[in-house]
Motif scaffolding. Sequence first.
Motif, PDB file in Angstrom:
ATOM      1  N   ASP A 198      -9.674 -13.077  26.807  1.00 38.81           N
ATOM      2  CA  ASP A 198      -8.770 -12.256  26.120  1.00 38.81           C
ATOM      3  C   ASP A 198      -9.367 -12.048  24.686  1.00 38.81           C
ATOM      4  N   THR A 227      -6.124  -7.057   6.085  1.00 42.81           N
ATOM      5  CA  THR A 227      -4.998  -7.354   7.326  1.00 42.81           C
ATOM      6  C   THR A 227      -5.892  -7.129   8.713  1.00 42.81           C
ATOM      7  N   SER A 228      -5.337  -7.824   9.523  1.00 40.58           N
ATOM      8  CA  SER A 228      -5.962  -7.563  11.088  1.00 40.58           C
ATOM      9  C   SER A 228      -4.440  -7.839  11.830  1.00 40.58           C
ATOM     10  N   GLN A 229      -4.459  -6.859  12.876  1.00 38.99           N
ATOM     11  CA  GLN A 229      -3.677  -7.198  14.183  1.00 38.99           C
ATOM     12  C   GLN A 229      -4.468  -8.063  15.105  1.00 38.99           C
ATOM     13  N   THR A 267      -8.776   6.411  13.810  1.00 41.02           N
ATOM     14  CA  THR A 267      -9.545   5.048  14.259  1.00 41.02           C
ATOM     15  C   THR A 267      -8.752   4.008  14.073  1.00 41.02           C
ATOM     16  N   ASN A 268      -9.386   2.715  13.956  1.00 43.29           N
ATOM     17  CA  ASN A 268      -8.749   1.372  13.945  1.00 43.29           C
ATOM     18  C   ASN A 268      -9.064   0.794  12.696  1.00 43.29           C
ATOM     19  N   ILE A 269      -9.503   1.593  11.586  1.00 42.81           N
ATOM     20  CA  ILE A 269      -9.632   0.912  10.469  1.00 42.81           C
ATOM     21  C   ILE A 269      -9.232   1.491   9.280  1.00 42.81           C
ATOM     22  N   SER A 270      -8.711   1.048   8.218  1.00 39.01           N
ATOM     23  CA  SER A 270      -7.977   1.757   7.214  1.00 39.01           C
ATOM     24  C   SER A 270      -8.650   1.095   5.899  1.00 39.01           C
ATOM     25  N   ARG A 284      -3.491   7.409   8.035  1.00 41.33           N
ATOM     26  CA  ARG A 284      -3.151   7.132   9.348  1.00 41.33           C
ATOM     27  C   ARG A 284      -4.492   7.700  10.239  1.00 41.33           C
ATOM     28  N   PRO A 285      -5.464   7.085  10.273  1.00 44.32           N
ATOM     29  CA  PRO A 285      -6.646   7.470  10.727  1.00 44.32           C
ATOM     30  C   PRO A 285      -6.664   7.559  12.148  1.00 44.32           C
ATOM     31  N   SER A 333     -11.991  -9.405  24.455  1.00 45.62           N
ATOM     32  CA  SER A 333     -11.594  -8.035  24.417  1.00 45.62           C
ATOM     33  C   SER A 333     -11.134  -7.708  22.866  1.00 45.62           C
ATOM     34  N   MET A 334     -10.689  -8.377  22.435  1.00 45.22           N
ATOM     35  CA  MET A 334     -10.462  -7.906  20.978  1.00 45.22           C
ATOM     36  C   MET A 334     -11.645  -7.575  20.129  1.00 45.22           C
ATOM     37  N   ASN A 341      -8.099  -3.026   6.417  1.00 49.09           N
ATOM     38  CA  ASN A 341      -6.925  -3.158   7.252  1.00 49.09           C
ATOM     39  C   ASN A 341      -7.458  -2.700   8.810  1.00 49.09           C
ATOM     40  N   LEU A 342      -7.403  -3.711   9.816  1.00 45.30           N
ATOM     41  CA  LEU A 342      -7.895  -3.498  11.213  1.00 45.30           C
ATOM     42  C   LEU A 342      -6.699  -3.484  12.296  1.00 45.30           C
ATOM     43  N   ARG A 343      -6.979  -2.669  13.109  1.00 44.77           N
ATOM     44  CA  ARG A 343      -5.633  -2.726  14.084  1.00 44.77           C
ATOM     45  C   ARG A 343      -6.602  -2.710  15.458  1.00 44.77           C
ATOM     46  N   ASN A 344      -5.713  -2.997  16.560  1.00 45.58           N
ATOM     47  CA  ASN A 344      -6.504  -2.922  17.815  1.00 45.58           C
ATOM     48  C   ASN A 344      -5.341  -2.258  18.698  1.00 45.58           C
ATOM     49  N   CYS A 345      -4.116  -2.093  18.087  1.00 47.01           N
ATOM     50  CA  CYS A 345      -3.008  -1.422  18.878  1.00 47.01           C
ATOM     51  C   CYS A 345      -3.020  -0.025  18.230  1.00 47.01           C
ATOM     52  N   TRP A 354       0.212  -3.086  10.016  1.00 44.33           N
ATOM     53  CA  TRP A 354      -1.414  -3.239  10.036  1.00 44.33           C
ATOM     54  C   TRP A 354      -1.724  -2.856   8.586  1.00 44.33           C
ATOM     55  N   LYS A 372       0.752  -1.186   0.042  1.00 39.12           N
ATOM     56  CA  LYS A 372       0.017  -0.155   0.132  1.00 39.12           C
ATOM     57  C   LYS A 372       0.743   1.266   0.130  1.00 39.12           C
ATOM     58  N   HIS A 408      -3.498 -10.281  19.137  1.00 39.05           N
ATOM     59  CA  HIS A 408      -3.019 -10.214  20.271  1.00 39.05           C
ATOM     60  C   HIS A 408      -1.947 -10.765  20.209  1.00 39.05           C
ATOM     61  N   LEU A 435     -12.894  -4.417  18.394  1.00 38.62           N
ATOM     62  CA  LEU A 435     -13.099  -4.355  16.817  1.00 38.62           C
ATOM     63  C   LEU A 435     -14.500  -4.673  16.308  1.00 38.62           C
TER      64      LEU A 435
END
Lengths: 241, 380
Positions: free
Chosen positions: B91, A67-69, B227-230, B224-225, B94-95, B236-240, A60, A13, A71, B99
């Motif tokens: 655990d 794609t997903s992060q 939020t946790n999604i692009s 670089r939003p 929590s993810m 593209n998902l992130r939780n960090c 990510w 990307k 744990h 999301l």
Amino acid sequence: MGNKFQNFPKSWKTKSKPHLFCPGCGHPIVLKMLGQAIDEMEIAKKTVFLIDIGCSLLAWDFFNLDTSQTHHGRTIPVAVGFKMARPDSLVIAYVGDGGGYAIGLQHTLSVALRNNPITTILVNNTNYGMTGGQMAPTTLLEEKTSTTPLGRQIDIHGQTIKGPEILAGVVADSAYVARGSVRQPLVLKNYLKRALQTQLEKQTFSFVEALSFCPTNWKTAAKETLEQIEKLEEQFVCKEF
Amino acid sequence: MLGKSQTVFLMGNEAVAKAAIAAGAKIMFGYPITPTSEILEKWIEFSPQNHTLYLQTEDEMAAGFGVIGACLAGTKSFTATAGPGNVLMQDAFSMAEALRIPSVGIIMQRGGLSTSTVIYSQEEVTLTCFGGNGEGLRVVYSTSGLQDLYDYTLKAFATAWKYRFPTFVLGDGYQGKMKGEVEIYKPQNLIDSQPILLADKKYAAGDKKSLAYYYPYINQLTHRPLTNISLGDSVNLRNCLNLEEDIFEIIESYKRDFQKVTPEIVEYEEMETKNAETIIFAHGIVAAAARVAVERLRENGVKVGLFRPITLRPFPTQQIRRVIKNTKRLIVTESALGQFGGMIKEALYGQTDIPIATYYRPALGITPEMLVDKVMEIEK
Ligand SMILES: Cc1ncc(C[n+]2csc(CCOP(=O)(O)OP(=O)(O)O)c2C)c(N)n1
Ligand code: SF4
């Protein structure tokens, strides 16, 4: 419009570049080889990229791939669940050596034993990069880290793990296990391609460990970084198992 | 709402497995633990004719994260566990909370601390309502018998997939293992499950099936939003997250969603509360004993009623505040040391001067006789 990213894999990307890894890090080399492998195999549409918490989390939005992060240590079971739901997808779990060999070792072993049709790519930089360079299961004996300031001692910290060697002893014949190095990126790319082919064609388990640089925590300049990975290659045999 | 129904003789855990199939679940991930193991066993037994899949995982973390993977792919799936397994399973949820991944966990509470006992307890209330690191943005149905197990397992899938909050059915070893008649039926409308982690260009923004519908703030995204999604050609998902402000904004938006749908989700049962001078607060299996106690006390002219929250998350706070008007005595009872009692007290904080009597028997059964005695004691 000239494409300043023409040397980059198509599956990257571009708008998330420059990437967030440290200068000189090995992760982007692994990811470049992976991107080229995906491009050459024309599998971007079916690829799902699942990444661990560790420096891999920085990827990510690295690819134009779903794609997903997850744990720390739990990427492999997410990959297994996804693959069960979508057998037609190509599922990659991208993890560090802490994620794959310490906190998530039971998953690394269990998917190998069950021959689950996913591909694990494990980046071995002999330390915990993201948290500041602590000892990992892959840390060499005598190697100094922030939690082995006097060097890793076998009677205190235990033996260094050799993942592919262990997995090669338990996987089915149809599975694929290899270790490559970012010092030999094209060889690594071949291993990655074979691993992905294994998942696509045989629907069986595949695993590639990638020896990788971590100049930030190794505290090495370019020359010593290369010397260090050559030293690693003496201990961690790079080959198909 | 009901399709054709049929009455059958089932064990509680079996009723759960049947309901999950009726709800359209396709994969179960599980690790054996008493008192829930039969859910996995029965699921496997029922699998061939229902074309479902299962995986006996290496632990409850793998089970929980397996659910996450399958639900990201758009397949309804679930896990079931108890006690120390619930700790490990949380655990993954929590993810799911982070999301907004629809997902279902079935819990048959075991007794108390550490490994402890396996039958009767309500000591996983706090754990199930709030999980690990999270804010309790989840739905928890506390069941009170066999029929409930069927009804609320069915409902849990509908709720999770409709509102996209992880949803739990909270029973206990006693309910899981008891046997009796259960009316089973198929829901008339099953909610569709959409893949979350697959860029699906079939659906335009604004379409109820599009990702943007579920993540309404998606349109505000830039590179670089916040939020946790692009989104682009891929999801593209992130939780960090990098910034405290980012996670604050996400939590605030989830909180608003949760508050908005609370009136639709919240459920409770009231018995003889209209002219009651004493109200018993109980949930789950203890509420079943409280029903009998209320009947007996009423026969003897004691003006007592029962209020039973069915959803512990979201909690029926408004209804609890209403029900205590015109009462003289309040009593909270549970098979725990105040996990549920604390929720009642929080709901009533600053609302009344009436003292709240407690009857806590952690990991022990509570019988109608005990509750009759307790009510008579505070009536004096
Ligand atoms: C359950 C849990 N424990 C600890 C952490 C903290 N943590 C984040 S990354 C990491 C280690 C990462 O090392 P590795 O897996 O080797 O990947 P690298 O960063 O070296 O690529 C740890 C311990 C966490 N996120 N979650
Ligand atoms: S800490 Fe090490 S592994 Fe992590 S990004 Fe920096 S160089 Fe790479």
